[in-house]
Design a protein around this motif. Sequence first.
Motif, PDB file in Angstrom:
ATOM      1  N   SER A 212       0.810  -1.213   0.000  1.00 32.35           N
ATOM      2  CA  SER A 212       0.000   0.000   0.000  1.00 32.35           C
ATOM      3  C   SER A 212       0.843   1.264   0.000  1.00 32.35           C
ATOM      4  O   SER A 212       0.319   2.364  -0.149  1.00 32.35           O
ATOM      5  CB  SER A 212      -0.941   0.013   1.217  1.00 32.35           C
ATOM      6  N   HIS A 213       2.158   1.135   0.160  1.00 34.16           N
ATOM      7  CA  HIS A 213       3.057   2.279   0.108  1.00 34.16           C
ATOM      8  C   HIS A 213       3.438   2.577  -1.343  1.00 34.16           C
ATOM      9  O   HIS A 213       3.769   1.668  -2.101  1.00 34.16           O
ATOM     10  CB  HIS A 213       4.329   2.006   0.918  1.00 34.16           C
ATOM     11  N   ILE A 214       3.413   3.836  -1.711  1.00 30.14           N
ATOM     12  CA  ILE A 214       3.799   4.223  -3.074  1.00 30.14           C
ATOM     13  C   ILE A 214       5.309   4.142  -3.234  1.00 30.14           C
ATOM     14  O   ILE A 214       5.824   3.573  -4.194  1.00 30.14           O
ATOM     15  CB  ILE A 214       3.308   5.657  -3.382  1.00 30.14           C
ATOM     16  N   ASN A 215       6.038   4.697  -2.281  1.00 33.19           N
ATOM     17  CA  ASN A 215       7.493   4.767  -2.401  1.00 33.19           C
ATOM     18  C   ASN A 215       8.155   3.555  -1.775  1.00 33.19           C
ATOM     19  O   ASN A 215       8.835   3.624  -0.751  1.00 33.19           O
ATOM     20  CB  ASN A 215       7.999   6.050  -1.727  1.00 33.19           C
ATOM     21  N   THR A 216       7.951   2.412  -2.400  1.00 35.57           N
ATOM     22  CA  THR A 216       8.572   1.186  -1.916  1.00 35.57           C
ATOM     23  C   THR A 216       8.715   0.216  -3.078  1.00 35.57           C
ATOM     24  O   THR A 216       8.224   0.471  -4.182  1.00 35.57           O
ATOM     25  CB  THR A 216       7.722   0.557  -0.784  1.00 35.57           C
ATOM     26  N   LEU A 217       9.412  -0.881  -2.856  1.00 37.12           N
ATOM     27  CA  LEU A 217       9.620  -1.876  -3.904  1.00 37.12           C
ATOM     28  C   LEU A 217       8.401  -2.783  -3.998  1.00 37.12           C
ATOM     29  O   LEU A 217       7.837  -3.187  -2.986  1.00 37.12           O
ATOM     30  CB  LEU A 217      10.873  -2.696  -3.607  1.00 37.12           C
ATOM     31  N   HIS A 218       8.011  -3.129  -5.226  1.00 34.12           N
ATOM     32  CA  HIS A 218       6.820  -3.950  -5.438  1.00 34.12           C
ATOM     33  C   HIS A 218       7.178  -5.172  -6.289  1.00 34.12           C
ATOM     34  O   HIS A 218       6.716  -5.313  -7.415  1.00 34.12           O
ATOM     35  CB  HIS A 218       5.723  -3.131  -6.115  1.00 34.12           C
ATOM     36  N   ASN A 219       7.996  -6.048  -5.747  1.00 33.02           N
ATOM     37  CA  ASN A 219       8.376  -7.252  -6.492  1.00 33.02           C
ATOM     38  C   ASN A 219       8.260  -8.496  -5.611  1.00 33.02           C
ATOM     39  O   ASN A 219       9.004  -9.453  -5.772  1.00 33.02           O
ATOM     40  CB  ASN A 219       9.794  -7.118  -7.055  1.00 33.02           C
ATOM     41  N   ASN A 220       7.301  -8.478  -4.686  1.00 33.22           N
ATOM     42  CA  ASN A 220       7.147  -9.560  -3.722  1.00 33.22           C
ATOM     43  C   ASN A 220       6.040 -10.541  -4.134  1.00 33.22           C
ATOM     44  O   ASN A 220       5.084 -10.157  -4.797  1.00 33.22           O
ATOM     45  CB  ASN A 220       6.797  -8.992  -2.342  1.00 33.22           C
ATOM     46  N   PHE A 221       6.198 -11.798  -3.719  1.00 34.98           N
ATOM     47  CA  PHE A 221       5.101 -12.747  -3.860  1.00 34.98           C
ATOM     48  C   PHE A 221       5.202 -13.802  -2.762  1.00 34.98           C
ATOM     49  O   PHE A 221       6.279 -14.045  -2.203  1.00 34.98           O
ATOM     50  CB  PHE A 221       5.078 -13.409  -5.246  1.00 34.98           C
ATOM     51  N   ILE A 222       4.056 -14.393  -2.434  1.00 34.27           N
ATOM     52  CA  ILE A 222       4.004 -15.484  -1.450  1.00 34.27           C
ATOM     53  C   ILE A 222       3.129 -16.587  -2.036  1.00 34.27           C
ATOM     54  O   ILE A 222       2.034 -16.322  -2.537  1.00 34.27           O
ATOM     55  CB  ILE A 222       3.425 -15.028  -0.097  1.00 34.27           C
ATOM     56  N   LEU A 223       3.601 -17.825  -1.957  1.00 35.04           N
ATOM     57  CA  LEU A 223       2.854 -18.992  -2.419  1.00 35.04           C
ATOM     58  C   LEU A 223       2.346 -19.771  -1.204  1.00 35.04           C
ATOM     59  O   LEU A 223       3.096 -20.040  -0.273  1.00 35.04           O
ATOM     60  CB  LEU A 223       3.754 -19.889  -3.276  1.00 35.04           C
ATOM     61  N   PHE A 224       1.055 -20.136  -1.234  1.00 32.86           N
ATOM     62  CA  PHE A 224       0.431 -20.870  -0.138  1.00 32.86           C
ATOM     63  C   PHE A 224      -0.096 -22.212  -0.644  1.00 32.86           C
ATOM     64  O   PHE A 224      -0.609 -22.302  -1.764  1.00 32.86           O
ATOM     65  CB  PHE A 224      -0.756 -20.088   0.440  1.00 32.86           C
TER      66      PHE A 224
END
Length: 251
Positions: A151-163
């Motif tokens: 939800s932060h604009i100024n941050t890195l957005h390359n994360n994922f989680i597998l369940f």
Amino acid sequence: MTSKFLNYELFALTPVELKQRQSHGNVNYMDLDYVNNPIPQMPRSDFFKHGDIAVTKNNRFSYVPAHTHSFIELNYMYAGTCTQYINGEKVTLHQHNLILMDKDIVQQIESTGSNDILINILLKNDSTMNQLFDYIAVSTNEITQFLYNASHINTLHNNFILFDLTHQEVAINLVESLIIKGLTKSRQRNKSMGLLLSTLILELSQSIEQEYINFSDNTDDNLLPIIQYINQNFASVTLRDVSAKFSYNTN
């Protein structure tokens, strides 16, 4: 959970699936410009016509070319299997697997067959995620921290989680109830979906199978706006410009 409604809705052929089964290729039904932008961004306006949480089915009988999103996406393997590439990393989903992906992640999906049902659950924007925090605290578990970071604009957005939800009956019931709500136009649909998603997030922490996490810390929050400003103005920016804008000494 076995639902006759879901089985009927999800295994029914869509118009795009009919075309892809006949042509044995991908139908570019969103008119994405792959020539000028080999990895286009999915248009947000196509998905959120009925609320801030959207549910769609991945069209079968074709691959899905590389693309990005401006929203958070969960993929749930309702039936069968599929292979995806998330930022180039191969991830194979089996029945009752769920993957949570951050904004701007690069996703590709290999061709799926008649028994491979992949469901997309999409969160429109930051305010949608902030509403979830009305029900659960940010510090509750790794998933809430993931969403807070997203939800932060100024941050890195390359994360994922597998369940892997195979042995998590409550989580399966929640995600499939969320899908049913998303496919109907019932009263209080959006509020119900928000509550179901919040409860699902609380359950998911027990089912993490694989993850790529690169959360920012407080120093990142200070540094990233500066990096973005330099990226956006690299052709003309000077050290004096940067120091003046962010109130730093040029030294």
